[in-house]
Design an enzyme around this catalytic site. Sequence first.
Site, PDB file in Angstrom:
ATOM      1  CE  LYS A 160       2.398   3.354  -3.485  1.00  0.00           C
ATOM      2  NZ  LYS A 160       1.684   2.604  -2.455  1.00  0.00           N
ATOM      3  CG  ASP A 196      -0.361   0.225   2.026  1.00  0.00           C
ATOM      4  OD1 ASP A 196      -0.078   1.251   2.672  1.00  0.00           O
ATOM      5  OD2 ASP A 196       0.339  -0.176   1.077  1.00  0.00           O
TER       6      ASP A 196
HETATM    7  C1  BGC Z   1       2.874   5.620   0.130  1.00  0.00           C
HETATM    8  C2  BGC Z   1       2.315   5.073   1.425  1.00  0.00           C
HETATM    9  C3  BGC Z   1       2.105   3.578   1.327  1.00  0.00           C
HETATM   10  C4  BGC Z   1       3.386   2.891   0.854  1.00  0.00           C
HETATM   11  C5  BGC Z   1       3.224   1.391   0.719  1.00  0.00           C
HETATM   12  C6  BGC Z   1       4.096   4.811  -0.308  1.00  0.00           C
HETATM   13  O1  BGC Z   1       4.514   5.234  -1.560  1.00  0.00           O
HETATM   14  O2  BGC Z   1       3.234   6.962   0.274  1.00  0.00           O
HETATM   15  O3  BGC Z   1       1.115   5.722   1.767  1.00  0.00           O
HETATM   16  O4  BGC Z   1       1.725   3.090   2.579  1.00  0.00           O
HETATM   17  O5  BGC Z   1       3.774   3.429  -0.382  1.00  0.00           O
HETATM   18  O6  BGC Z   1       2.240   1.053  -0.184  1.00  0.00           O
END
Ligand code: BGC
Length: 450
Positions: A160, A196
């Site tokens: 992200k 989360d």
């Molecule tokens: C992460 C996860 C997370 C998800 C939602 C992803 O990019 O790898 O760990 O749960 O985003 O936030």
Amino acid sequence: MITSVPVAYEEFMSYLDKVFTINENDIKVMIKEFHSEMQKGLSGYESSLKMIPSFVDRPEGSERGKFIALDLGGTNFRVLAVELDGNGGSSVLAVSKFVIKHECMTGTGKQLFNFIADSIETFLSDNEIDRTKIYDLAFTFSFPVEQTNVAAGTLIQWTKGFTAEGVVGEDVIVLLNEALRSKNINCIRVAALANDTVGTLVAKAYQDKNCDVGVILGTGSNACYPEKLTNISKWRGVRKKGSMIINMEWGNFCHLRRNCYDIDLDEESNNPGYQYLEKIVSGMYLGEITRRIVYDLVHRGLMFSGPNARRIFARKESIETKDMSLIQSDTTTNLGEIEEFLTELGITKITLLDKKLLKKICSLVSTRAARVAAAAISAVLSWLDPELKDEHTVGIDGSLFEKYPDFSNTMSEVFKMLFNEKAKNIKMELAKDGSGKGAAIIAAVAASSE
Ligand code: BGC
């Protein structure tokens, strides 16, 4: 249907239709691949699904007390004080939101964790928290972390848009504790680390015993579910009976048909070769896929013939997922809201056809996202209950599910297509603020088991 358009548009739109449509057969193939990757991940073999044990099971609903929760995973960092009443009820007593500056996301780990500690300091002062007491804290850290116990885990990789140096391979709780100590914050004991999705499942299951899947459909995407310990053959823990929630990290699922826009987006991303499902489903990417299609059409002379359109749509992120949401909700005859959005963007020559095409493109991109998300949920449910005999609540948090027009309806249609009558056994429910409340519940369980 877009009428009276030159052939070139029709050809191009039918090409787009073809490369963005996920049909029933694609979904069935995807579910099979999902099961095979889940199996591999649980057994410790190489798999695009990491299937990470969370060291947490679903709660009893009787956990109680006041806890501090941290939530890091998107554009904002949040600190919350949460109270659990011991009867399935929870309330957020205080919450502070801090915008994470780009340089904190992409600088050094030290900068990021210092920012976290500074934000906690502000929260404690603003809420006049009594520092003579010790508070149990749960850290919702929404990235792929290999947990070694309920309050320890090393970051596998960033997602992200985060790239902060010196964190991958490190225990994030150690980094958090170091930052807290360096700022003299001694009234906090870090009791738990949670993804989360796990927080979301735990928060929903605290009130609803049928909840067995936690999903995030927001900036990123992921899911978790409770798995029998006997099925987790890579599990080396002492406890052998019962179940544990598995953080699937489904954003990294890779057996998906990708088109040229997906491939280009991935290659230019911070993490090429990873998070294929996330790059098709989540809010961080939908706007950018749309922007790439629009730019392609402009470049081919099929859309926005004004002089500045090329330059505007050449700019990354000139269309965001929240803009798509607005575009798709415009039901006026002359698409006035879309016109306003485009004018603000600086586009000068806008035809009704341009606006209709833009709306159609948004719908193609978001429908595919919703169908892939529903396919992934179906894979988890059919893994847990192949005949779908029981009722299942899927707790979902994230703005796509909560706010994007028709996203959840499109998902429900997939369930009906796959499970017919039995689709009524699937209840999707918004689990607002699951990551805050759920983290508190996890901290309660962790603190009481010590
Ligand atoms: C992460 C996860 C997370 C998800 C939602 C992803 O990019 O790898 O760990 O749960 O985003 O936030």
